[in-house]
Write an enzyme that holds these catalytic residues in place. Structure first.
Site, PDB file in Angstrom:
ATOM      1  N   HIS A 168     133.651  91.286   1.673  1.00 53.60           N
ATOM      2  CA  HIS A 168     134.239  90.317   2.602  1.00 53.60           C
ATOM      3  C   HIS A 168     133.812  90.622   4.033  1.00 53.60           C
ATOM      4  O   HIS A 168     134.586  91.145   4.831  1.00 53.60           O
ATOM      5  CB  HIS A 168     135.761  90.308   2.475  1.00 53.60           C
ATOM      6  N   ASN A 169     132.583  90.292   4.330  1.00 53.36           N
ATOM      7  CA  ASN A 169     132.019  90.529   5.652  1.00 53.36           C
ATOM      8  C   ASN A 169     131.284  89.276   6.130  1.00 53.36           C
ATOM      9  O   ASN A 169     131.322  88.242   5.469  1.00 53.36           O
ATOM     10  CB  ASN A 169     131.086  91.746   5.620  1.00 53.36           C
ATOM     11  N   ALA A 170     130.630  89.368   7.277  1.00 53.15           N
ATOM     12  CA  ALA A 170     129.984  88.196   7.864  1.00 53.15           C
ATOM     13  C   ALA A 170     128.811  87.695   7.028  1.00 53.15           C
ATOM     14  O   ALA A 170     128.469  86.507   7.088  1.00 53.15           O
ATOM     15  CB  ALA A 170     129.518  88.520   9.288  1.00 53.15           C
ATOM     16  N   VAL A 171     128.190  88.571   6.257  1.00 52.58           N
ATOM     17  CA  VAL A 171     127.076  88.122   5.403  1.00 52.58           C
ATOM     18  C   VAL A 171     127.611  87.216   4.287  1.00 52.58           C
ATOM     19  O   VAL A 171     126.988  86.211   3.944  1.00 52.58           O
ATOM     20  CB  VAL A 171     126.309  89.327   4.819  1.00 52.58           C
ATOM     21  N   HIS A 172     128.763  87.573   3.728  1.00 56.53           N
ATOM     22  CA  HIS A 172     129.399  86.687   2.741  1.00 56.53           C
ATOM     23  C   HIS A 172     129.709  85.341   3.378  1.00 56.53           C
ATOM     24  O   HIS A 172     129.474  84.288   2.778  1.00 56.53           O
ATOM     25  CB  HIS A 172     130.680  87.333   2.212  1.00 56.53           C
ATOM     26  N   HIS A 177     136.205  81.096   6.669  1.00 58.17           N
ATOM     27  CA  HIS A 177     137.210  81.082   5.598  1.00 58.17           C
ATOM     28  C   HIS A 177     137.762  82.460   5.243  1.00 58.17           C
ATOM     29  O   HIS A 177     138.837  82.568   4.660  1.00 58.17           O
ATOM     30  CB  HIS A 177     136.623  80.430   4.334  1.00 58.17           C
ATOM     31  N   ASP A 178     137.058  83.532   5.590  1.00 61.48           N
ATOM     32  CA  ASP A 178     137.527  84.891   5.277  1.00 61.48           C
ATOM     33  C   ASP A 178     137.616  85.768   6.523  1.00 61.48           C
ATOM     34  O   ASP A 178     137.598  86.999   6.418  1.00 61.48           O
ATOM     35  CB  ASP A 178     136.592  85.566   4.268  1.00 61.48           C
ATOM     36  N   GLN A 215     132.711  90.736 -14.423  1.00 59.10           N
ATOM     37  CA  GLN A 215     131.886  89.552 -14.185  1.00 59.10           C
ATOM     38  C   GLN A 215     132.011  88.518 -15.302  1.00 59.10           C
ATOM     39  O   GLN A 215     132.127  87.326 -15.045  1.00 59.10           O
ATOM     40  CB  GLN A 215     130.420  89.965 -14.023  1.00 59.10           C
TER      41      GLN A 215
END
EC number: 3.1.4.53
Length: 406
Positions: free
Chosen positions: A125-129, A165-166, A326
């Site tokens: 949950h970071n900016a790349v996501h 959104h996150d 998964q």
């Protein structure tokens, strides 16, 4: 020390002074890069390495609508500024800067605030996501079934919601916040705790940046409320609510995209799809995302174990393998949603490609199942291992409170 205090300390953000310096440097980097991306040759000579990297980033942006877009590579080429660079490009591509008379410097300031309020120490949950979800949202907004009906406001809302959104995600889920008595859980009365926080944080940054201050008050209030409705839709606990409603619309054939409410609903569905689309990416990228989110799960489990809390479902590295997590997630969360999305799009080329990747990736994870679970996978059935049945679905809903792809 109260549990809420040590939980907060665990994922505290950067100090204000450091953020201000980073924002200044980030703007200088962006201003330098944006001139190149617009084809303006700077007077001062560039280092060859900088020019090469920016040239590659510019080339990638020309293919930002392709499903095989590599957000990890793009983030490296933009020196960790993938979200800012991507959003500035998409706002320009969609004509939103001109349509809403946005100030480019103010837009950039807002986007830097958003990007920096993601926690880079989070594996998932970071900016790349956020950038990955935004790129997926851009692809969905281009789907012919949807694109012909969208207004500039719809597009701006979709991109902003995807990007934010996150925001300020702590790297732990809602049950963790509740059982540690976190102030956010108390503030939002244990209901969509993280999603409410993401929304309110976004509104705070919008107001602080004054990005929309020149628009009529009624319009900005509507934008804030619609952003909330979109971000809150990513709560995985509302998955059945949205899926049932989508199935009903498709069965009755009563979606009217000229109607603002129906368009908003489909934007919610598009954002939900973008948020959990990792299993529908090509294997190389999908696998990276899977490993990242499970690492985040395992970190939470380690934290819970350290402080003698019950370990949350899917967070025990000794018991919950990445393949089994998964397979369960794909079977009970991803597949049902993307099958209905494909029906909505009329089985577009993109939808068929995503379903194909999903089937391939699921088969890959089945091959990677630990030996003790192989016999229960049935050699190709859709159910996966025994513990990836209904119980797994419940565990997914309890654990993945953000609706993000494990």
């Amino acid at each position: 020390m109260p549990r809420s205090d040590w939980a907060h300390t665990t994922y505290s953000g950067e100090i204000g002074t450091k953020k201000k310096v980073k924002r200044l440097l980030s703007f200088q980097r962006y201003f330098h890069a944006s001139r190149l991306l617009r084809g303006i040759i700077p007077q001062a000579p560039l280092h060859l390495l900088d020019e090469d990297y920016l040239g590659q980033a510019r080339h990638m942006l020309s293919k930002v609508g392709m499903w095989d877009f590599d957000i990890f590579l793009f983030d490296r080429l933009t020196n960790g500024n993938s979200l800012v660079t991507l959003l500035c490009h998409l706002f320009n591509t969609h004509g939103l800067i001109h349509h809403f008379k946005l100030d480019m410097v103010t837009l950039h300031r807002f986007l830097v605030m958003v990007q920096e309020d993601y926690h880079s120490q989070n594996p998932y949950h970071n900016a790349v996501h956020a950038a990955d979800v935004t790129q997926a949202m851009h692809c969905y907004l281009k789907e012919p079934k949807l694109a012909s009906s969208l207004t500039p406001l719809d597009i701006m809302l979709g991109l902003l919601a995807a990007a934010a959104h996150d925001v300020d995600h702590p790297g732990v889920n809602q049950p963790f916040l509740i059982k540690t008595n976190h102030h956010l859980a108390n503030l939002y009365q244990n209901m969509s705790v993280l999603e409410n926080h993401h929304w309110r944080s976004t509104i705070g940054m919008l107001r602080e940046s004054r990005l929309l201050a020149h628009l009529p008050k009624e319009m900005t209030q509507d934008i804030e409320q619609q952003l909330g409705s979109l971000i809150l839709a990513t709560d995985i606990n509302r998955q059945n609510e949205f899926l049932t409603r989508l199935k009903t619309h498709l069965h009755n054939k009563d979606l009217r995209l000229e109607d603002v409410h129906d368009r908003h609903f489909m934007l919610q569905i598009a954002l939900k799809c973008a948020d959990i689309c990792n299993p529908c990416r090509i294997w190389e990228m999908s696998k990276q995302w899977s490993e990242r989110v499970c690492e985040e799960f395992y970190r939470q489990g380690d934290l819970e174990q350290k402080f003698e809390l019950e370990i949350s479902p899917l967070c025990n590295q000794q018991k919950d393998s990445i393949p089994s997590i998964q397979i369960g997630f794909m079977t009970y969360i991803v597949e049902p949603l993307f099958r209905e999305w494909a029906r909505f799009t009329g089985h577009s080329a993109l939808s068929e490609s995503m379903l194909s990747h999903l089937a391939h990736n699921k088969a890959q994870w089945k091959r990677l199942l630990p030996n003790q679970h192989r016999s229960s996978s049935g050699g190709g059935g859709s159910g996966g291992p025994d513990h990836a049945g209904p119980g797994m679905a419940q565990a997914e809903e309890q654990t993945v409170t953000e609706g993000d792809a494990p």
